[in-house]
Design a protein around this motif. Structure first.
Motif, mmCIF file in Angstrom:
data_model
loop_
_atom_site.group_PDB
_atom_site.id
_atom_site.type_symbol
_atom_site.label_atom_id
_atom_site.label_comp_id
_atom_site.label_asym_id
_atom_site.label_seq_id
_atom_site.Cartn_x
_atom_site.Cartn_y
_atom_site.Cartn_z
ATOM 1 N N GLY A 1 0.816 -1.207 0.000
ATOM 2 C CA GLY A 1 0.000 0.000 0.000
ATOM 3 C C GLY A 1 0.852 1.260 0.000
ATOM 4 O O GLY A 1 0.572 2.213 -0.743
ATOM 5 N N ARG A 2 1.904 1.274 0.808
ATOM 6 C CA ARG A 2 2.784 2.440 0.846
ATOM 7 C C ARG A 2 3.539 2.608 -0.467
ATOM 8 O O ARG A 2 3.754 3.727 -0.921
ATOM 9 N N GLU A 3 3.908 1.498 -1.070
ATOM 10 C CA GLU A 3 4.574 1.573 -2.374
ATOM 11 C C GLU A 3 3.643 2.212 -3.411
ATOM 12 O O GLU A 3 4.074 3.052 -4.203
ATOM 13 N N GLN A 4 2.379 1.834 -3.393
ATOM 14 C CA GLN A 4 1.413 2.423 -4.325
ATOM 15 C C GLN A 4 1.250 3.921 -4.080
ATOM 16 O O GLN A 4 1.138 4.704 -5.024
ATOM 17 N N ARG B 1 -3.759 11.276 5.948
ATOM 18 C CA ARG B 1 -2.717 11.109 6.967
ATOM 19 C C ARG B 1 -1.880 9.856 6.691
ATOM 20 O O ARG B 1 -0.672 9.851 6.855
ATOM 21 N N ASN B 2 -2.537 8.793 6.253
ATOM 22 C CA ASN B 2 -1.804 7.575 5.887
ATOM 23 C C ASN B 2 -0.876 7.828 4.704
ATOM 24 O O ASN B 2 0.249 7.324 4.670
ATOM 25 N N TYR B 3 -1.336 8.602 3.736
ATOM 26 C CA TYR B 3 -0.497 8.945 2.594
ATOM 27 C C TYR B 3 0.706 9.780 3.044
ATOM 28 O O TYR B 3 1.830 9.561 2.597
ATOM 29 N N GLN B 4 0.450 10.741 3.921
ATOM 30 C CA GLN B 4 1.539 11.566 4.447
ATOM 31 C C GLN B 4 2.576 10.696 5.164
ATOM 32 O O GLN B 4 3.772 10.875 4.986
ATOM 33 N N GLU B 5 2.099 9.754 5.946
ATOM 34 C CA GLU B 5 3.001 8.863 6.680
ATOM 35 C C GLU B 5 3.846 8.035 5.721
ATOM 36 O O GLU B 5 5.040 7.823 5.950
ATOM 37 N N ALA B 6 3.260 7.573 4.638
ATOM 38 C CA ALA B 6 4.012 6.779 3.661
ATOM 39 C C ALA B 6 5.146 7.602 3.050
ATOM 40 O O ALA B 6 6.288 7.139 2.961
#
Length: 127
Positions: free
Chosen positions: A12-15, A55-60
């Motif tokens: 997910g973070r890679e995406q 926020r999850n995107y920012q964390e990635a």
């Protein structure tokens, strides 16, 4: 993998990183905080993504930048030698959403309170 993250989290973070790189149209050693701001603004305004998703995107992005600028891995020096510049952290306290509530899900998705659960379980059933 070393942090024992689930494969689904890694994927997910890679995406997310690939999506940000496409939006920025730049390699990580050219990323800027402004690019992050524009991307997140677009996701919020156009795609209407929820705060928790942003926020999850920012964390990635923040985690990836922390990794590539960490001197232990040598990526900054490698980029400087190859490209004449180096990556920087582009996600900061001043350009990230803060987590202000314990449960920010939609009201229909939140967990029941203890009293609500008791009422639900003791509710007579109709046949």
């Amino acid at each position: 993998m070393a942090r024992n993250l689930a494969i689904s989290t890694i994927n997910g973070r890679e995406q997310v990183l690939e999506a940000f790189a496409r939006h920025a149209d730049a390699f990580p050693w050219h990323w800027s905080a402004q690019m992050v701001d524009e991307w997140l603004g677009d996701l919020r305004a156009v795609r209407n993504l929820k705060r928790s998703t942003l926020r999850n995107y920012q964390e990635a992005v923040q985690s990836f930048c922390a990794y590539i600028i960490d001197p232990a891995y040598g990526w900054s020096d490698e980029c400087e030698q190859r490209f004449g510049t180096h990556p920087v952290q582009v996600v900061h306290e001043w350009n990230t959403a803060v987590h202000v509530t314990e449960a920010e899900e939609d009201a229909g998705k939140r967990a029941l309170t203890r009293n609500e659960l008791i009422d639900f379980l003791t509710m007579p059933t109709s046949r």
